[in-house]
Design an enzyme around this catalytic site. Structure first.
Site, PDB file in Angstrom:
ATOM      1  N   SER A 217     -14.155  -1.307  -0.785  1.00 42.43           N
ATOM      2  CA  SER A 217     -13.181  -1.750  -2.356  1.00 42.43           C
ATOM      3  C   SER A 217     -13.928  -3.499  -2.524  1.00 42.43           C
ATOM      4  O   SER A 217     -13.916  -4.296  -1.318  1.00 42.43           O
ATOM      5  CB  SER A 217     -12.073  -1.516  -1.495  1.00 42.43           C
ATOM      6  OG  SER A 217     -11.998  -0.515  -1.906  1.00 42.43           O
ATOM      7  N   GLY A 255     -15.497   0.091  -6.104  1.00 45.63           N
ATOM      8  CA  GLY A 255     -15.570  -0.864  -4.914  1.00 45.63           C
ATOM      9  C   GLY A 255     -15.963  -2.194  -5.679  1.00 45.63           C
ATOM     10  O   GLY A 255     -15.993  -3.087  -5.300  1.00 45.63           O
ATOM     11  N   ARG A 300     -10.966  -0.006 -10.094  1.00 43.79           N
ATOM     12  CA  ARG A 300     -10.348  -0.828  -9.758  1.00 43.79           C
ATOM     13  C   ARG A 300     -11.173  -1.850 -11.324  1.00 43.79           C
ATOM     14  O   ARG A 300     -10.174  -2.855 -11.988  1.00 43.79           O
ATOM     15  CB  ARG A 300     -10.322  -1.999  -9.176  1.00 43.79           C
ATOM     16  CG  ARG A 300      -9.677  -3.490  -8.767  1.00 43.79           C
ATOM     17  CD  ARG A 300     -10.602  -4.123  -7.655  1.00 43.79           C
ATOM     18  NE  ARG A 300     -10.393  -3.121  -6.708  1.00 43.79           N
ATOM     19  CZ  ARG A 300     -10.000  -2.404  -5.368  1.00 43.79           C
ATOM     20  NH1 ARG A 300      -8.574  -3.154  -5.020  1.00 43.79           N
ATOM     21  NH2 ARG A 300     -10.170  -2.187  -4.321  1.00 43.79           N
ATOM     22  N   CYS A 372      14.642  -3.761   2.198  1.00 43.62           N
ATOM     23  CA  CYS A 372      14.778  -4.480   2.885  1.00 43.62           C
ATOM     24  C   CYS A 372      14.142  -4.852   3.822  1.00 43.62           C
ATOM     25  O   CYS A 372      14.009  -4.216   4.758  1.00 43.62           O
ATOM     26  CB  CYS A 372      16.135  -3.999   3.279  1.00 43.62           C
ATOM     27  SG  CYS A 372      17.760  -3.711   2.814  1.00 43.62           S
ATOM     28  N   GLU A 373      13.383  -6.052   3.765  1.00 39.14           N
ATOM     29  CA  GLU A 373      12.129  -6.184   4.909  1.00 39.14           C
ATOM     30  C   GLU A 373      11.203  -7.387   4.531  1.00 39.14           C
ATOM     31  O   GLU A 373      11.274  -7.398   3.223  1.00 39.14           O
ATOM     32  CB  GLU A 373      11.088  -4.667   4.636  1.00 39.14           C
ATOM     33  CG  GLU A 373       9.811  -4.954   5.476  1.00 39.14           C
ATOM     34  CD  GLU A 373       8.946  -3.256   5.180  1.00 39.14           C
ATOM     35  OE1 GLU A 373       9.564  -2.418   5.292  1.00 39.14           O
ATOM     36  OE2 GLU A 373       7.614  -3.819   6.496  1.00 39.14           O
ATOM     37  N   TYR A 402      -4.551   0.818  -8.189  1.00 38.80           N
ATOM     38  CA  TYR A 402      -3.703   0.486  -6.623  1.00 38.80           C
ATOM     39  C   TYR A 402      -2.492  -0.052  -7.275  1.00 38.80           C
ATOM     40  O   TYR A 402      -2.072  -0.576  -5.726  1.00 38.80           O
ATOM     41  CB  TYR A 402      -4.230   0.556  -5.859  1.00 38.80           C
ATOM     42  CG  TYR A 402      -5.430   1.545  -5.661  1.00 38.80           C
ATOM     43  CD1 TYR A 402      -5.729   2.244  -5.670  1.00 38.80           C
ATOM     44  CD2 TYR A 402      -6.819   0.748  -6.308  1.00 38.80           C
ATOM     45  CE1 TYR A 402      -7.017   2.871  -6.194  1.00 38.80           C
ATOM     46  CE2 TYR A 402      -8.126   0.890  -6.240  1.00 38.80           C
ATOM     47  CZ  TYR A 402      -8.435   1.954  -6.087  1.00 38.80           C
ATOM     48  OH  TYR A 402      -9.421   2.838  -5.926  1.00 38.80           O
TER      49      TYR A 402
HETATM   50  N1  LLP Z   1     -15.621   6.432  -5.275  1.00 40.40           N
HETATM   51  C1  LLP Z   1     -14.485   6.961  -3.991  1.00 40.40           C
HETATM   52  C2  LLP Z   1     -15.065   7.740  -2.792  1.00 40.40           C
HETATM   53  C3  LLP Z   1     -13.337   6.455  -3.457  1.00 40.40           C
HETATM   54  O1  LLP Z   1     -12.922   6.429  -2.472  1.00 40.40           O
HETATM   55  C4  LLP Z   1     -13.051   4.894  -4.006  1.00 40.40           C
HETATM   56  C5  LLP Z   1     -11.836   4.105  -4.293  1.00 40.40           C
HETATM   57  C6  LLP Z   1     -13.323   4.723  -5.674  1.00 40.40           C
HETATM   58  C7  LLP Z   1     -14.906   5.191  -6.076  1.00 40.40           C
HETATM   59  C8  LLP Z   1     -13.316   3.611  -6.355  1.00 40.40           C
HETATM   60  O2  LLP Z   1     -12.970   2.632  -6.109  1.00 40.40           O
HETATM   61  P1  LLP Z   1     -12.683   0.780  -6.591  1.00 40.40           P
HETATM   62  O3  LLP Z   1     -13.521   1.306  -7.718  1.00 40.40           O
HETATM   63  O4  LLP Z   1     -11.113   1.464  -7.673  1.00 40.40           O
HETATM   64  O5  LLP Z   1     -12.258  -0.150  -6.022  1.00 40.40           O
HETATM   65  N2  LLP Z   1      -5.984   1.607  -2.054  1.00 40.40           N
HETATM   66  C9  LLP Z   1      -6.762   0.280  -1.491  1.00 40.40           C
HETATM   67  C10 LLP Z   1      -8.660   0.866  -2.124  1.00 40.40           C
HETATM   68  C11 LLP Z   1      -8.632   2.217  -1.959  1.00 40.40           C
HETATM   69  C12 LLP Z   1      -9.730   3.096  -2.702  1.00 40.40           C
HETATM   70  C13 LLP Z   1     -10.449   3.761  -1.859  1.00 40.40           C
HETATM   71  N3  LLP Z   1     -11.371   5.000  -2.962  1.00 40.40           N
HETATM   72  C14 LLP Z   1      -6.897  -0.859  -2.656  1.00 40.40           C
HETATM   73  O6  LLP Z   1      -5.475  -0.811  -3.645  1.00 40.40           O
HETATM   74  O7  LLP Z   1      -7.543  -1.922  -2.918  1.00 40.40           O
END
Ligand code: LLP
Length: 454
Positions: A217, A255, A300, A372-373, A402
């Site tokens: 990511s 990512g 994202r 509370c943290e 996210y």
């Molecule tokens: N494709 C697959 C198979 C994935 O697992 C993910 C993200 C994406 C596409 C999209 O990735 P993006 O373009 O949104 O970066 N929660 C974390 C990121 C974990 C993402 C997991 N998979 C954060 O808040 O940065």
């Protein structure tokens, strides 16, 4: 100089008479009508980013352009799924819940891809029932399950195999998914990927069409994607050599990084894809492969910068630091329940005082939540006008990805809603939770929200 860097904030954001406007709506009118905290989606910003990815893929890869799968995990609601559908993008879901949301938007099955490293049999059956075009398989057990369930429905299901190319994208270690010691994909290096292909070949109910990889990511340059493309193409070459046919699909995942703060320098979709395209062309030629259909899964990069979170300041507190300096703690009415990324990944954000201009000198502030943290921090260190006070509104940029999708009810705090703004109009696309929502799942006789007790 404006404090609203256009690389970080949604396209429509401006200051009008000192106050932030998004999609032509002032933040004070939004706060008055919808309450705070609230996620604000700049609808046209989202649409233009989605379109840019789609166009860039088509212009770069031309007849070899595959699909842009919007990664629903970043954020999805029925309205957003409808927007993505109307723009002509495909969608990637990774649970039955995400599938249910896109199904509620009547998203065509032939444009959906299903991910997940541990899909339940129910989720697989739901995907098959809905006619999901592609299931991305991630374990040997899953290959058996999809094969059996597809057989029961008399289907020959199209699948793609998720590979672990062993490429480590340079980003925060908790969110890197493609080093060897991770739960995702079949490792190419260990031979697991080849065993999976052999297993798939035994099933009359599965049709393998290609390979997939997602390497991490918030990646800012093309090198890790280039290296991944090479690994995947070499795998496709082995497949060709052993089977005398080629697999036509290559999916490089998502990512792609965005700017959360000034120092983030994301590469443009066009430049990134042109670079990867060059690598794909050169290596297809080197390996004697036809050029596969090339697809991507940005989440994202489409939704992240399109949303802003609006909070109200509740308290401020000046803290003396060891070195004699001071820091102002600014506590807002949300926190780690609507943005876990700072405490989980040490993520950086930027924010502004949103309801007014201030000529006060800026000072170092820490924006914290109401939980509370002590780790309940939204921004560790940011310069804000020193006269920031209770009742002020704070807007935090680039919270679309996210943020709401990872929100929780920690401390029984209701999750904020999402409004979409455009041309001076604001509409709710996810309503804010209420105490009644919190109590709705609690099975206790006579439990009623405060104020509704007889
Ligand atoms: N494709 C697959 C198979 C994935 O697992 C993910 C993200 C994406 C596409 C999209 O990735 P993006 O373009 O949104 O970066 N929660 C974390 C990121 C974990 C993402 C997991 N998979 C954060 O808040 O940065």
């Amino acid at each position: 100089m404006s404090d609203l860097n256009p690389l970080i904030w949604p396209h429509s954001v401006t200051r009008v008479k000192g106050e932030i406007n998004i999609g032509g709506c002032s933040v004070t009118s939004i706060a008055a009508k919808f309450g705070t905290p609230i996620f604000i989606l700049d609808e046209s910003d989202l649409k233009s980013r989605a379109t840019i990815w789609q166009k860039s893929l088509q212009e770069t890869f031309q007849e070899h352009a595959g699909d842009v799968f919007y990664a629903a995990k970043a954020f999805v609601s029925v309205e957003v799924a409808k927007m993505i559908k109307e723009l002509g993008l495909n969608i990637d879901v990774c649970t039955g819940g995400e599938l249910a949301v896109v199904a509620a938007a009547n998203f065509p099955g032939e444009r959906i891809e299903m991910h997940g490293n541990n899909k339940s049999e129910t989720e697989i059956a739901q995907a098959l029932d809905y006619g999901v075009a592609t299931i991305v398989v991630d374990s040997l057990q899953e290959i058996e399950r999809v094969s059996r369930l597809a057989g029961l429905q008399g289907k020959n299901q199209q699948i793609v195999i998720r590979l672990n190319p062993g490429v480590e994208a340079h980003t925060h270690e908790y969110i890197t998914t493609a080093i060897e010691d991770v739960k995702f994909g079949f490792s190419i290096a260990s031979g697991a990927a080849w065993s999976a292909v052999t297993e798939i070949a035994k099933s009359p109910n599965l049709r393998l069409v290609g390979v997939h990889s997602h390497i991490g990511s918030q990646i800012f340059s093309s090198e890790a994607f280039d290296a991944t493309a090479v690994k995947l193409l070499e795998f496709l070459k082995r497949y060709k050599d052993e089977n005398r046919v080629e697999l036509p699909e290559l999916i490089i995942g998502g990512g792609f990084g965005i700017a959360y703060v000034e120092s983030d320098q994301p590469i443009s979709p066009g430049n990134l894809l042109r670079q990867i395209h060059k690598v794909v062309l050169t290596n297809c030629e080197r390996l004697g492969l036809s050029i596969a259909r090339f697809s991507i899964e940005p989440g994202r990069a489409i939704i992240g910068p399109a949303m802003v979170t609006l909070y109200k300041v509740g308290t401020t507190k000046e803290i003396k630091l060891k070195d004699g300096a001071t820091r102002l703690y600014v506590a807002v009415d949300g926190g780690m329940s609507d943005n876990i990324r700072t405490s989980l990944y040490d993520a950086d954000y930027t924010a502004v005082l949103a309801n007014r201009d201030s000529i006060a000198t800026k000072r170092d502030c820490r924006i914290v939540g109401k939980h509370c943290e002590s780790g309940d921090v939204i921004i560790n260190s940011i310069l804000l006008p020193s006269d920031v006070e209770p009742g002020d509104l704070i807007a935090v940029a680039a919270t679309g990805a996210y943020g709401r999708s990872m929100a929780s009810n920690y401390n029984h705090v209701p999750r904020p809603g999402v409004i979409a703004v455009q041309s001076g109009m604001a509409r709710t696309i996810i309503r804010s939770e209420t105490t009644s929502d919190l109590l709705a799942l609690d099975i206790a006789e006579g439990a009623k929200p405060i104020g509704e007790r007889s």
